[in-house]
Design an enzyme around this catalytic site. Structure first.
Site, short mmCIF file in Angstrom:
data_model
loop_
_atom_site.label_atom_id
_atom_site.label_comp_id
_atom_site.label_asym_id
_atom_site.label_seq_id
_atom_site.Cartn_x
_atom_site.Cartn_y
_atom_site.Cartn_z
N CYS A 15 18.50 0.21 11.18
CA CYS A 15 17.22 0.62 11.74
C CYS A 15 16.81 1.92 11.07
O CYS A 15 17.55 2.47 10.26
CB CYS A 15 17.35 0.85 13.25
SG CYS A 15 17.88 -0.59 14.20
N ARG A 16 15.63 2.40 11.40
CA ARG A 16 15.15 3.70 10.91
C ARG A 16 14.60 4.46 12.11
O ARG A 16 13.99 3.89 13.01
CB ARG A 16 14.03 3.54 9.88
CG ARG A 16 14.34 2.67 8.67
CD ARG A 16 15.14 3.41 7.59
NE ARG A 16 16.54 3.50 7.94
CZ ARG A 16 17.45 4.19 7.21
NH1 ARG A 16 17.07 4.84 6.13
NH2 ARG A 16 18.70 4.21 7.58
#
Length: 291
Positions: A15-16
């Site tokens: 994810c970011r």
């Protein structure tokens, strides 16, 4: 969040997220305007094997007038196509917010599984995974304080990590609580025969301070960067109006840099934590503990 690569046999998917603290700014200033922005990274992440994070998103922010709890906006579609997020980002100003774009490890794509998670004044966002979570989940959730357990709404390892950290004293000593949480997950994993159970970068906040953690059991953690002190950037770029409208207290922590401004970003060291707060910020060694 991450999944196992069939070719390499290792966890690669990410994810970011970003976390911001400082002068109140529009969410748009970090979610959309930089090149690359967090929304750009939902399609074209540069520091991960996988480039697309389209399994939901979320933003949690604290109001300028300090309401008793942060406000959440989360959605299950790709962040890059959500018109409501774009409209909200252009109109909401905040001195402290956390944003996340999700790539599922297998748990459902639903709003309760989108980050950040909230409990009281606390926000929590995570990039990484508990390896073999399905195998370890029962032991982990049974360790959550009974008064907190009913608040677990989703099915992710990330949310369980949050409630374990709350159980271990996040309100009183966030660093010690997260160290205890990780130590507990590792001990449960080792008892169940899971090597290197934890991979994480984490952002958490109580609306006053912001904590960021970078750790993995194998000491090969996913990317995490902190912005350079604003006073230094003011000196480096005296003609940059965007920088000079931000106070010296302003700081951001991100999964990967928002833009290519030379000297603006520094990697958070392996197995460490950072605290963004009024006055001097701090960085320290992160050491999981079992007691």
């Amino acid at each position: 969040m991450m999944r196992k690569s069939r070719a390499a046999g290792v966890l690669t998917h990410m994810c970011r997220w970003l976390a911001y603290s400082g002068s109140p700014i529009l969410l748009d200033d970090l979610l959309y305007k930089p090149q690359p922005s967090l929304i750009d990274q939902s399609l074209h992440a540069r520091l991960g094997v996988e480039t697309t994070n389209g399994d939901g998103f979320g933003v949690g922010w604290y109001g300028v007038d300090a309401p008793p709890a942060p406000i959440l906006f989360r959605g299950v579609g790709p962040a890059w196509g959500d018109l409501n997020l774009r409209e909200l980002a252009r109109s909401i100003s905040s001195p402290l917010f956390v944003a996340h774009i999700r790539a599922s490890t297998g748990t459902p794509v639903e709003q309760t599984n989108c980050h950040p998670f909230r409990h009281g004044r606390w926000l929590w966002a995570h990039n990484g995974a508990i390896r073999e979570f399905a195998l370890l989940k029962r032991d982990l959730v049974l360790a959550v304080d009974p008064s907190l357990y009913p608040s677990i709404a989703g099915s992710t390892d990330s949310e369980v990590m949050f409630y374990l950290a709350l159980t271990f004293g996040l309100h009183n000593d966030p660093v010690a609580a997260v160290e205890r949480m990780v130590g507990f997950v590792e001990s449960v994993g080792h008892r169940r025969g899971v090597a290197d159970p934890v991979q994480m970068t984490v952002a958490t906040s109580d609306g006053d301070r912001l904590w960021a953690f970078r750790y993995s059991s194998e000491r090969d953690s996913r990317s995490l960067y902190v912005s350079t002190e604003m006073s230094t950037l003011h000196e480096m770029y005296p003609d940059n109006e965007n920088l000079h409208r931000l106070s010296d207290e302003t700081r951001a922590v991100v999964s990967e840099p928002l833009g290519d401004l030379a000297g603006a970003w520094h990697p958070v060291p392996e197995s460490s934590y950072a605290v963004v707060q009024k006055g001097a910020d701090a960085v320290g060694a992160f050491r999981p503990r079992t007691s």
